[in-house]
Structures are given as C-alpha cells and as structure tokens.
Design a protein around this motif. Structure first.
Motif, PDB file in Angstrom:
ATOM      1  N   GLN A 135     -28.529  38.323 -14.743  1.00 43.06           N
ATOM      2  CA  GLN A 135     -28.027  38.891 -14.272  1.00 43.06           C
ATOM      3  C   GLN A 135     -26.600  39.370 -13.401  1.00 43.06           C
ATOM      4  O   GLN A 135     -25.422  38.060 -12.504  1.00 43.06           O
ATOM      5  N   HIS A 136     -25.880  40.313 -13.976  1.00 41.47           N
ATOM      6  CA  HIS A 136     -24.502  40.130 -13.941  1.00 41.47           C
ATOM      7  C   HIS A 136     -23.912  41.334 -12.376  1.00 41.47           C
ATOM      8  O   HIS A 136     -24.506  42.077 -12.091  1.00 41.47           O
ATOM      9  N   GLY A 137     -23.235  40.353 -11.489  1.00 44.76           N
ATOM     10  CA  GLY A 137     -22.377  41.110 -10.605  1.00 44.76           C
ATOM     11  C   GLY A 137     -21.318  42.865 -11.287  1.00 44.76           C
ATOM     12  O   GLY A 137     -21.459  43.149 -10.301  1.00 44.76           O
ATOM     13  N   GLY A 138     -21.135  42.016 -12.126  1.00 44.70           N
ATOM     14  CA  GLY A 138     -20.198  43.304 -13.028  1.00 44.70           C
ATOM     15  C   GLY A 138     -20.584  44.186 -13.677  1.00 44.70           C
ATOM     16  O   GLY A 138     -21.452  43.681 -14.708  1.00 44.70           O
ATOM     17  N   VAL A 139     -19.767  45.223 -13.153  1.00 43.76           N
ATOM     18  CA  VAL A 139     -20.648  46.131 -14.275  1.00 43.76           C
ATOM     19  C   VAL A 139     -19.854  46.482 -16.025  1.00 43.76           C
ATOM     20  O   VAL A 139     -18.757  46.935 -15.313  1.00 43.76           O
ATOM     21  N   HIS A 140     -20.272  45.672 -16.808  1.00 43.43           N
ATOM     22  CA  HIS A 140     -18.985  46.169 -17.967  1.00 43.43           C
ATOM     23  C   HIS A 140     -20.052  46.927 -18.983  1.00 43.43           C
ATOM     24  O   HIS A 140     -21.285  46.458 -19.682  1.00 43.43           O
ATOM     25  N   ILE A 141     -19.771  48.258 -19.229  1.00 45.31           N
ATOM     26  CA  ILE A 141     -20.293  49.104 -19.748  1.00 45.31           C
ATOM     27  C   ILE A 141     -20.148  49.511 -21.105  1.00 45.31           C
ATOM     28  O   ILE A 141     -18.832  49.599 -21.074  1.00 45.31           O
ATOM     29  N   GLY A 142     -20.552  49.153 -22.673  1.00 41.45           N
ATOM     30  CA  GLY A 142     -20.754  49.843 -24.113  1.00 41.45           C
ATOM     31  C   GLY A 142     -20.831  51.082 -23.609  1.00 41.45           C
ATOM     32  O   GLY A 142     -21.882  52.204 -23.726  1.00 41.45           O
ATOM     33  N   ILE A 143     -19.609  51.447 -24.197  1.00 41.25           N
ATOM     34  CA  ILE A 143     -19.847  53.092 -24.915  1.00 41.25           C
ATOM     35  C   ILE A 143     -20.071  53.443 -26.565  1.00 41.25           C
ATOM     36  O   ILE A 143     -19.475  52.917 -26.813  1.00 41.25           O
ATOM     37  N   ALA A 144     -21.779  53.199 -26.956  1.00 44.66           N
ATOM     38  CA  ALA A 144     -21.553  53.633 -28.293  1.00 44.66           C
ATOM     39  C   ALA A 144     -20.675  54.616 -28.608  1.00 44.66           C
ATOM     40  O   ALA A 144     -20.180  55.632 -28.423  1.00 44.66           O
ATOM     41  N   ALA A 145     -19.873  54.032 -30.072  1.00 45.04           N
ATOM     42  CA  ALA A 145     -19.034  55.284 -30.561  1.00 45.04           C
ATOM     43  C   ALA A 145     -19.283  55.015 -32.483  1.00 45.04           C
ATOM     44  O   ALA A 145     -19.132  54.352 -32.308  1.00 45.04           O
ATOM     45  N   GLN A 146     -19.333  56.177 -32.658  1.00 45.26           N
ATOM     46  CA  GLN A 146     -19.249  56.081 -34.218  1.00 45.26           C
ATOM     47  C   GLN A 146     -17.814  55.943 -34.354  1.00 45.26           C
ATOM     48  O   GLN A 146     -16.974  57.362 -34.040  1.00 45.26           O
ATOM     49  N   THR A 147     -17.005  55.998 -35.275  1.00 46.47           N
ATOM     50  CA  THR A 147     -15.813  55.519 -35.954  1.00 46.47           C
ATOM     51  C   THR A 147     -16.322  55.265 -37.650  1.00 46.47           C
ATOM     52  O   THR A 147     -16.927  55.216 -38.059  1.00 46.47           O
ATOM     53  N   PRO A 148     -15.067  55.758 -38.374  1.00 48.28           N
ATOM     54  CA  PRO A 148     -15.431  55.589 -40.469  1.00 48.28           C
ATOM     55  C   PRO A 148     -16.118  54.955 -40.726  1.00 48.28           C
ATOM     56  O   PRO A 148     -16.378  54.937 -41.784  1.00 48.28           O
ATOM     57  N   SER A 149     -16.023  53.565 -40.043  1.00 53.95           N
ATOM     58  CA  SER A 149     -16.709  52.767 -40.467  1.00 53.95           C
ATOM     59  C   SER A 149     -17.686  52.067 -40.070  1.00 53.95           C
ATOM     60  O   SER A 149     -18.610  51.420 -40.522  1.00 53.95           O
ATOM     61  N   GLY A 150     -18.239  53.192 -39.107  1.00 53.14           N
ATOM     62  CA  GLY A 150     -19.485  52.612 -38.638  1.00 53.14           C
ATOM     63  C   GLY A 150     -19.604  52.127 -37.084  1.00 53.14           C
ATOM     64  O   GLY A 150     -18.720  53.503 -36.339  1.00 53.14           O
ATOM     65  N   LEU A 151     -21.156  52.191 -36.048  1.00 58.32           N
ATOM     66  CA  LEU A 151     -20.919  52.484 -34.392  1.00 58.32           C
ATOM     67  C   LEU A 151     -20.480  51.077 -34.137  1.00 58.32           C
ATOM     68  O   LEU A 151     -20.569  50.333 -34.805  1.00 58.32           O
ATOM     69  N   VAL A 152     -20.012  50.795 -33.363  1.00 59.81           N
ATOM     70  CA  VAL A 152     -18.944  49.979 -32.375  1.00 59.81           C
ATOM     71  C   VAL A 152     -19.547  50.423 -31.349  1.00 59.81           C
ATOM     72  O   VAL A 152     -19.747  51.311 -30.785  1.00 59.81           O
ATOM     73  N   VAL A 153     -19.169  49.065 -30.274  1.00 58.38           N
ATOM     74  CA  VAL A 153     -19.559  49.462 -28.861  1.00 58.38           C
ATOM     75  C   VAL A 153     -18.236  48.540 -27.690  1.00 58.38           C
ATOM     76  O   VAL A 153     -18.674  47.598 -27.493  1.00 58.38           O
ATOM     77  N   PRO A 154     -17.502  49.385 -27.716  1.00 56.58           N
ATOM     78  CA  PRO A 154     -16.170  48.964 -26.869  1.00 56.58           C
ATOM     79  C   PRO A 154     -16.833  49.299 -25.549  1.00 56.58           C
ATOM     80  O   PRO A 154     -17.863  49.278 -25.144  1.00 56.58           O
ATOM     81  N   VAL A 155     -15.852  48.382 -24.581  1.00 54.10           N
ATOM     82  CA  VAL A 155     -16.685  48.152 -23.537  1.00 54.10           C
ATOM     83  C   VAL A 155     -15.560  47.942 -22.470  1.00 54.10           C
ATOM     84  O   VAL A 155     -14.021  47.356 -21.897  1.00 54.10           O
TER      85      VAL A 155
END
Length: 436
Positions: free
Chosen positions: A295-315
């Motif tokens: 259980q993390h104290g910091g909230v690190h939100i991944g944002i699922a993003a569609q790119t020309p190469s496929g799905l990535v999740v920058p945080v």
C-alpha cells in the motif's frame, strides 16, 4: 581496411537483455558515425543504437523480434584503418544476412553429334503463331488479354457467360485470333473458385502471418498476466459532469499564460487523490506470489495512452502533491513524450493506480483490464448530452460513465462502490475538489 564489431551496449538500469524491434540499415549500406543502426526495447522504453564509426555494413547479428543479451555482437562493419577486429577473426556462422555460398558451376554435357532428323527439323520453318496448330489451347491462368481489349465470342457464348456471371475478358480463347468457344468456357469454369465474376467481387483466400514483436508483444504479455491472474470486478456509474464542464470552461477562459489548458483528466486525478485519502487500500500493488499488498502513500497515476506503436502507460508521479494545473502540465508533457517515443523507462513505470480513456471513442461502458500488479483502474467513457429528469421536467445534462475494474481478491464490491461514489460526488460538485 579493417573490420569493426558493434555490441549491444548497456542500456542502463540493470537490464540484461533487450528485444530488437527495428533495423535502420541493411548489409551493404554505408553509414556515418552516429547513424542510427537499430532500435531495441526494454520493458516499454525504446532505445536507439547509433554507429560509433563510419563504415560499410557487412553483417547483422539478429532478426526483428529476437532477444539479444547486453554485450552481444549485433553489427559488423568494414572501416578505414585497423578497426577493432583481428584479421583472422570471422563473424558467427549463423547470421540473418550472411551471404549464401556461391553456387558451383555445373559442367555442361558434351553436345551429341547432330542427327539427320535434327538437321531436317532445323530446315523446316516454324509454324506461324497465328496458326491454330501453333497455339493450341491457350493457358487459362490469369487475364489473357490487355486492358480494354474486347474478347471475341459469338452471341451464344456471350449469353452463356452472362448467365454464369463470367467476365469474358478473363477467359482465354483457343480459336483463331483468340476467339472464345464453349470448350474455353468449360475450361474456365473448371478452375472453380478462381472464376472472376462480372460484378468485380472475388474471393480473397490470402493469409498474412504477422510476427508479434516489440511493444505489441509486451502488451500481449501484460494483458495475459492481468486476465489470467486477476479476478476482475467492473463497476459502472453514471456521472453528471455539467457543472464540472462549466467550471472547466470558465477556468480555461480566464487561465494565465503560464498555465496549460485543462481537460477532464486533471479534475479526475484530483478527485482520485481525495478518494484514495479515505481508502488508501485502493492505491496499492498486490504481490500475489508472496501474498503481500504493498500500500503506497504516494499516488502515482498511470495514464493509458494510445501511440502509433501501441498502448503505453506514462506515470504522473506524486499526484497528491500536484494541484490541478500541475497535473495538467505533467499529463501533457508525458503524453507528448509517449507519442514521440522519447519517454524514459522511469516515466513509463511505477504507477500505483491507472486511468484509461478513449476520449470521444470511449463508448457507453467498457470493462478495463487492470494494470498488473495494481488493484484498480478507472475507465472514462465518452461524454454525451442526455435528457435527465429533475423532478419536474427533463433537462439536458452532460453525462458520462465511469467504468472501473478492481482486483476482487483484495477489493470487495462494497469498497469498490464506495470509492467510485466518492469520485462521483467530487466530480458532480467540483468545488469540493478545491476544499482541503
């Protein structure tokens, strides 16, 4: 002249191997120093491999999709000077571009002495190509005549072809000047599924084999793990975002020059931070092999993003420490890095909870797949204006569904519902987002 071997360099962060996802060169190419030779992928970060020298490509040591160990030879070049290879050394026997051995010349048999019959045959003139005896029945494979050339056929033949749906332009004729006969029609029909119809419709039985490599393979592996190991529960709730959209429009109209334009995402991120403060068990990673919830104290939100190469999740790291505009600025920065392929491994890892959105393509409801080993994902569906009953009349309201999935091993349905309802309250009364 000498030879220079290029090995797969250490791409950092303790990576022992990488997948080759792209060659930018081929054997025989002349390259300059810093020319990009190849691209490799580690996790979801792509790293380009430049040439350290000028030279000519002699050998490439891997195929697209191969996993290559750090330090393995991947390119061999011919260079001016001594290079870094001893003259007696040679490239590995198995390479993707090794030149095949030259074929040995087959000795020609000695010519037999000419026979009288052969001399006689030489003396006879060859039959004219226009002669039926010379042509015989023409081959019926493929189109037998040039574009625009009218086929020769009797009215009876044309009627039969029309009734059978046959394009006479595709039928080879065996008669004089290529005239089509009933036998030619029979031969054409015997070809079965290859018959070309007048309508222009034709069967396509082709099969293309596409190797799953690079980011697409990473996505496939990740989704397989998520769906095979996580029992999902999906909760869908309707949100009235009319007030939120009015506030967002007002803030964008009055925004300072140093602030980014606000989308829905920063508001949702801040609502999630507040909801997680009440239910920190949603902001966690589940190590199911060890049976431990981190259980993390910091909230690190991944944002699922569609790119020309496929799905990535920058945080977006530490969303709990960012205000609305800081969240927006970081989302914009990461989205641009992801689309351009410049996002680092650190920027694509470390999330504790994820948002997935298809924007206007979001549909009415979805069933998001959890980003393993997280325990929750929030799915944003498209916004639509719908009539809503307010107790006395129907009013046009901007409505949007949240489709959220949870790991049912560690999150009960009640807790999932409480979490989504808290987010709903904050988005429907957006002033609460700004209240500490």
């Amino acid at each position: 002249m000498g030879e220079h071997i290029i090995k797969l360099p250490d791409v950092g962060e303790g990576v022992a191997e990488a997948e080759l996802v792209e060659w930018h060169v081929k054997v025989g190419d002349l390259v300059r120093e810093d020319t990009v030779l190849a691209a490799v992928m580690t996790d979801k970060a792509t790293v380009e491999i430049p040439s350290p020298v000028d030279g000519e490509i002699l050998w490439l040591g891997a195929e697209i999709g191969d996993t290559v160990a750090i330090g393995s030879p991947i390119v061999r070049l011919k260079v001016a000077g001594e290079g870094n290879v001893k003259p007696e050394s040679s490239p590995p026997a198995e390479t993707i571009n090794a030149e095949p051995p030259a074929k040995l010349a087959t000795p020609k048999p000695e010519a037999a002495p000419p026979s009288p019959k052969a001399d006689e045959a030489k003396a006879k003139p060859a039959p004219s190509p226009a002669s039926p005896k010379a042509t015989g029945r023409l081959s019926v494979s493929g189109a037998p005549r040039a574009e625009g050339e009218k086929p020769l056929a009797s009215p009876a033949i044309r009627l039969r072809a029309r009734e059978a749906g046959i394009d006479l332009r595709q039928v080879a004729g065996s008669g004089p000047a290529g005239r089509i006969s009933h036998e030619d029609i029979d031969a054409f029909l015997a070809r079965g599924p290859q018959v070309a119809k007048i309508s222009g419709l034709a069967r396509n039985d082709s099969i293309e084999d596409i190797k799953v490599i690079g980011l697409r393979r990473k996505i496939a592996e990740k989704m397989t793990i998520a769906k095979s190991r996580i029992p999902h529960i999906t909760y869908v709730e309707e949100i009235d975002v009319t007030a939120l959209e009015d506030l967002r429009a007002a803030l964008n109209k009055e925004k300072r020059a140093d602030r980014p334009k606000l989308t829905l995402l920063p508001f949702l991120m801040r609502a999630m931070v507040k909801a997680i403060a009440d239910q920190p068990n949603l902001n966690a990673l589940f190590d199911d092999e060890a049976g431990i919830i981190h259980q993390h104290g910091g909230v690190h939100i991944g944002i699922a993003a569609q790119t020309p190469s496929g799905l990535v999740v920058p945080v977006v790291k530490h969303a709990e420490a960012r205000d609305l505009w800081e969240c927006a600025a970081e989302v914009n920065r990461l989205a641009e890095a992801a689309k351009s392929g410049t996002a680092t491994r650190d920027e694509l890892s470390g999330s504790t909870i994820t948002i997935t959105s298809l924007g206007a393509m979001g549909g009415v409801a979805t069933t998001p797949v959890i980003n393993h080993p997280e325990v929750a994902i929030i799915g944003v569906n498209k916004m639509m204006v719908r009539p809503v009953w307010d107790g006395t009349q129907f009013m046009p309201r901007k409505m949007m569904n949240l489709s959220s999935s949870f790991d049912h091993r560690v999150i009960d349905g009640w807790d999932a519902a409480v979490f989504v309802q808290r987010i709903k309250t904050l988005l429907e009364t957006p002033a609460l987002i700004f209240v500490d």
